[in-house]
Scaffold this motif. Structure first.
Motif, mmCIF file in Angstrom:
data_model
loop_
_atom_site.group_PDB
_atom_site.id
_atom_site.type_symbol
_atom_site.label_atom_id
_atom_site.label_comp_id
_atom_site.label_asym_id
_atom_site.label_seq_id
_atom_site.Cartn_x
_atom_site.Cartn_y
_atom_site.Cartn_z
ATOM 1 N N ARG A 37 0.823 -1.211 0.000
ATOM 2 C CA ARG A 37 0.000 0.000 0.000
ATOM 3 C C ARG A 37 0.857 1.261 0.000
ATOM 4 N N LEU A 38 2.013 1.147 0.618
ATOM 5 C CA LEU A 38 2.909 2.299 0.700
ATOM 6 C C LEU A 38 3.884 2.358 -0.464
ATOM 7 N N GLN A 39 3.828 1.342 -1.324
ATOM 8 C CA GLN A 39 4.775 1.226 -2.439
ATOM 9 C C GLN A 39 6.220 1.204 -1.919
ATOM 10 N N LEU A 40 6.386 0.421 -0.855
ATOM 11 C CA LEU A 40 7.706 0.183 -0.281
ATOM 12 C C LEU A 40 8.037 -1.289 -0.414
ATOM 13 N N THR A 41 9.305 -1.614 -0.230
ATOM 14 C CA THR A 41 9.679 -3.025 -0.136
ATOM 15 C C THR A 41 9.348 -3.524 1.264
ATOM 16 N N LYS A 42 9.148 -4.826 1.394
ATOM 17 C CA LYS A 42 8.888 -5.383 2.719
ATOM 18 C C LYS A 42 10.098 -5.165 3.622
ATOM 19 N N ALA A 43 11.290 -5.193 3.030
ATOM 20 C CA ALA A 43 12.503 -4.964 3.820
ATOM 21 C C ALA A 43 12.501 -3.566 4.435
ATOM 22 N N ALA A 44 11.924 -2.581 3.712
ATOM 23 C CA ALA A 44 11.879 -1.219 4.239
ATOM 24 C C ALA A 44 10.966 -1.146 5.457
ATOM 25 N N VAL A 45 9.855 -1.898 5.421
ATOM 26 C CA VAL A 45 8.960 -1.932 6.575
ATOM 27 C C VAL A 45 9.649 -2.607 7.751
ATOM 28 N N PHE A 46 10.314 -3.737 7.497
ATOM 29 C CA PHE A 46 11.007 -4.452 8.570
ATOM 30 C C PHE A 46 12.182 -3.657 9.129
ATOM 31 N N TYR A 47 12.726 -2.739 8.351
ATOM 32 C CA TYR A 47 13.808 -1.895 8.849
ATOM 33 C C TYR A 47 13.319 -1.060 10.035
ATOM 34 N N HIS A 48 12.085 -0.568 9.922
ATOM 35 C CA HIS A 48 11.522 0.267 10.994
ATOM 36 C C HIS A 48 10.873 -0.568 12.096
ATOM 37 N N PHE A 49 10.285 -1.703 11.700
ATOM 38 C CA PHE A 49 9.584 -2.561 12.662
ATOM 39 C C PHE A 49 9.976 -4.010 12.381
ATOM 40 N N PRO A 50 10.848 -4.589 13.200
ATOM 41 C CA PRO A 50 11.405 -5.916 12.902
ATOM 42 C C PRO A 50 10.403 -7.065 12.929
ATOM 43 N N SER A 51 9.198 -6.843 13.448
ATOM 44 C CA SER A 51 8.185 -7.891 13.441
ATOM 45 C C SER A 51 6.804 -7.241 13.517
ATOM 46 N N LYS A 52 5.771 -8.009 13.197
ATOM 47 C CA LYS A 52 4.408 -7.486 13.263
ATOM 48 C C LYS A 52 4.021 -7.192 14.707
ATOM 49 N N SER A 53 4.529 -8.000 15.641
ATOM 50 C CA SER A 53 4.200 -7.759 17.049
ATOM 51 C C SER A 53 4.814 -6.447 17.546
ATOM 52 N N VAL A 54 6.005 -6.112 17.064
ATOM 53 C CA VAL A 54 6.621 -4.833 17.425
ATOM 54 C C VAL A 54 5.806 -3.687 16.843
ATOM 55 N N LEU A 55 5.314 -3.876 15.633
ATOM 56 C CA LEU A 55 4.469 -2.864 15.001
ATOM 57 C C LEU A 55 3.192 -2.648 15.820
ATOM 58 N N LEU A 56 2.562 -3.740 16.252
ATOM 59 C CA LEU A 56 1.359 -3.619 17.075
ATOM 60 C C LEU A 56 1.668 -2.927 18.395
ATOM 61 N N ALA A 57 2.783 -3.301 19.015
ATOM 62 C CA ALA A 57 3.152 -2.682 20.289
ATOM 63 C C ALA A 57 3.318 -1.174 20.140
ATOM 64 N N THR A 58 3.903 -0.758 19.027
ATOM 65 C CA THR A 58 4.084 0.676 18.784
ATOM 66 C C THR A 58 2.742 1.361 18.560
ATOM 67 N N LEU A 59 1.853 0.703 17.820
ATOM 68 C CA LEU A 59 0.513 1.256 17.610
ATOM 69 C C LEU A 59 -0.236 1.429 18.934
ATOM 70 N N CYS A 60 0.001 0.512 19.880
ATOM 71 C CA CYS A 60 -0.713 0.533 21.157
ATOM 72 C C CYS A 60 -0.154 1.543 22.148
ATOM 73 N N GLU A 61 0.993 2.140 21.843
ATOM 74 C CA GLU A 61 1.604 3.062 22.798
ATOM 75 C C GLU A 61 0.688 4.225 23.191
ATOM 76 N N PRO A 62 -0.011 4.884 22.236
ATOM 77 C CA PRO A 62 -0.900 5.982 22.660
ATOM 78 C C PRO A 62 -2.024 5.519 23.583
ATOM 79 N N LEU A 63 -2.530 4.305 23.369
ATOM 80 C CA LEU A 63 -3.583 3.763 24.232
ATOM 81 C C LEU A 63 -3.048 3.532 25.638
ATOM 82 N N SER A 64 -1.901 2.881 25.732
ATOM 83 C CA SER A 64 -1.310 2.606 27.050
ATOM 84 C C SER A 64 -0.899 3.894 27.756
ATOM 85 N N GLU A 65 -0.258 4.792 27.011
ATOM 86 C CA GLU A 65 0.184 6.046 27.616
ATOM 87 C C GLU A 65 -1.015 6.882 28.063
#
Length: 255
Positions: A37-65
């Protein structure tokens, strides 16, 4: 001239991931789809977020905070009634600000049950409950507390088509209706001793069960104008919806 800075790649990934997970579910949504959707490589996404669970954890930060901030604000309020109001209204506002994320979490409960991020969220909710009940809650207070906070989150999750202002007003009207219960009417209307007294069946002081004529006339006028719901009028006047209905004789209650 102020120009908005375009979101960086990391922020764009988070925004797109939230869209993908809310549309398809966390389990079905993939890092590949986010990258496409972002027209990026999957490697580019994994560069910022090494796993889907890390991505979810980051998304949840505003809720927890947000929930941590609600707890901190409540602790700074010396009056217990005011602290409980802060816990209710603050938690609702956090849910509303994160309504899309809440939908992601709620639709994948089974999948996320053992996820560390989800367990942290549940622990925060339990802390909110404990802060609300105080140290010596009886069974009625414990059960009503769980019901109150479920009433905050479930409509945000299930009524995503309702405008936020209307949704918030109706949720709070429902909470006040529940708090008319004799077992718990004092929780957010007056301070209580450290250890609740045994239940005697007598009604504790709660929201007023009647309106004086001036307020009753104001209620009828606001209702006739049609700009506010019954829930919004009741909240403004500080009475339950049931009390307000009694002053709107001959009129069908609106949603």
């Amino acid at each position: 001239m102020n120009e908005r800075k375009p979101p960086d790649t990391r922020a764009r990934i988070l925004e797109t991931a939230l869209d993908v997970f809310s549309e398809r579910g966390y389990q079905a949504g993939s890092m590949r789809e986010i990258a496409d959707r972002l027209q990026l490589t999957k490697a580019a996404v994994f560069y910022h977020f090494p796993s889907k669970s890390v991505l979810l954890a980051t998304l949840c930060e505003p809720l927890s905070e947000g929930l941590e901030d609600v707890l901190a604000r409540a602790r700074r309020i010396e009056d217990r009634v005011g602290a409980r109001r802060q816990l209710i209204e603050g938690t609702l506002d956090v849910y509303i600000r994160n309504r899309k994320l809440l939908y992601v979490v709620m639709q994948d409960l089974t999948t996320l049950a053992h996820d560390r991020t989800f367990q942290h969220y549940i622990a925060l909710i339990e802390r909110v409950h404990a802060a609300f009940t105080g140290p010596y809650p009886d069974v009625a207070v414990r059960v009503r507390t769980v019901q109150i906070f479920a009433m905050l989150g479930d409509p945000v999750f299930l009524c995503r088509d309702v405008p936020i202002d209307r949704l918030r007003a109706e949720i709070m009207a429902g909470v006040w209706t529940l708090l008319d219960d004799p077992a718990t009417s004092g929780l957010v209307t007056r301070d209580e001793p450290e250890r609740p007294a045994a239940r005697t069946g007598a009604r504790r002081p709660g929201r007023p069960r009647a309106l004086d004529e001036a307020k009753a006339e104001a209620a009828r006028r606001m209702y006739e104008e049609g700009d506010r719901t019954v829930g919004e009028i009741a909240e403004r006047l500080g009475v339950s919806r049931a009390t307000l209905y009694r002053h709107l004789t001959g009129r069908a209650p609106s949603a």
